[in-house]
Design a protein around this motif. Structure first.
Motif, PDB file in Angstrom:
ATOM      1  N   GLY A  45       0.835  -1.191   0.000  1.00  0.00           N
ATOM      2  CA  GLY A  45       0.000   0.000   0.000  1.00  0.00           C
ATOM      3  C   GLY A  45       0.869   1.239   0.000  1.00  0.00           C
ATOM      4  N   GLU A  73      -4.310  -3.217   4.357  1.00  0.00           N
ATOM      5  CA  GLU A  73      -5.395  -2.386   3.838  1.00  0.00           C
ATOM      6  C   GLU A  73      -5.923  -1.483   4.939  1.00  0.00           C
ATOM      7  N   SER A  83      -8.065   3.711   0.130  1.00  0.00           N
ATOM      8  CA  SER A  83      -7.950   2.251   0.028  1.00  0.00           C
ATOM      9  C   SER A  83      -6.723   1.838  -0.794  1.00  0.00           C
ATOM     10  N   ARG A 102      -9.288  -9.091  -2.557  1.00  0.00           N
ATOM     11  CA  ARG A 102      -9.254  -7.957  -1.630  1.00  0.00           C
ATOM     12  C   ARG A 102     -10.042  -8.296  -0.372  1.00  0.00           C
TER      13      ARG A 102
END
Ligand code: 6PG
Length: 247
Positions: A45, A73, A83, A102
């Motif tokens: 991320g 996440e 996100s 996901r």
């Protein structure tokens, strides 16, 4: 003091653009070289991987064999601007024929339950318990994935692979892979760029006696081979770490 274990490798690039291009080349190379029918790719991320995702989306790889998932996440709706999954989908996953798993999100769902459900998905994808390649970033506080300093997930039980983690500094729940799952991977690829990361990277790779162990260091020393792709700015405070320079 640099005690980067033998299965770790630090490669320094002049800038983040060349780091991102090299990361994409490494990822494609591993997908193509894998003899297995399926290739498990953990996506990082944050903002650092964005250029790598863009390069991957423009390139070519056997994405049909790839099972992509998220090393962490934020606990937000799938289409929320924060996100990680939304970012990865928009920059890469929507453009390639990989499978992208996901975590679930719903207003009535607890983060802990979503993490447990995702963990079950990960167990289905990894019968041997080992991801093939996990991308990770590092924050300027030395966190990685959503393993933040002083948070409960740092002490997740060994049998857990993915947990929720409340981060007081953010006043937010996160979902994150645990050390247990990260350290079991075949290969972990850290992408660290920018001057803001220099102090933490030095403390992670060259901890001084008595210094706090930062979370990213906890990924080192397991079964995973760990490669650090860093730019010159992030590497500026490294003095003892064996590293290779690449152009
Ligand atoms: C997240 C990430 C996190 C990230 C670092 C670095 O959800 O924020 O997974 O671990 O990798 O915070 O973020 P940047 O790449 O934006 O500096």
């Amino acid at each position: 003091m640099s005690v980067v274990p033998p299965n770790s490798d630090v490669i320094v690039y002049p800038d983040s653009q060349r780091l991102s291009s090299a990361a994409a080349d490494l990822i494609v190379g591993e997908i193509e070289a894998s003899p297995k029918d399926r290739f498990s790719l953990g996506l990082a991320g944050g903002s650092t991987p964005a250029d790598t995702y863009r390069v991957l989306a423009d390139g070519d790889a056997d994405w049909r064999k790839v099972d992509a998932w998220l090393s962490d996440e934020r606990w937000v709706p799938h289409d929320h601007e924060d996100s990680n999954g939304r970012l990865a989908a928009r920059l890469l996953m929507d453009d390639v024929p990989a499978t992208f798993v996901r975590p679930r999100w719903a207003p009535w769902l607890y983060a802990a339950d979503a993490a447990a459900h995702y963990e079950a998905e990960l167990r289905r994808l990894h019968p041997d318990g080992r991801a093939d390649l996990i991308m990770l970033g590092m924050g300027d506080d030395g966190h990685t994935a959503s393993l933040f300093p002083g948070t409960a997930a740092l002490d997740a039980p060994d049998h857990r692979w993915f947990v929720s983690n409340f981060v007081p500094n953010l006043d937010a729940d996160r979902l994150t892979a645990t050390y247990s799952f990260l350290r079991a991977a075949r290969h972990v690829l850290f992408l660290v760029a920018g001057p803001g990361k220099a102090a933490a990277l030095r403390q992670v790779l060259e901890p001084a006696d008595g210094e706090t162990t930062l979370p990213a260091r906890g990924v080192i020393g397991g079964d995973a081979r760990v490669t650090w792709l860093v730019d010159e700015a992030a590497a500026a405070e490294l003095v003892a770490t064996p590293s290779r320079r690449a152009d």
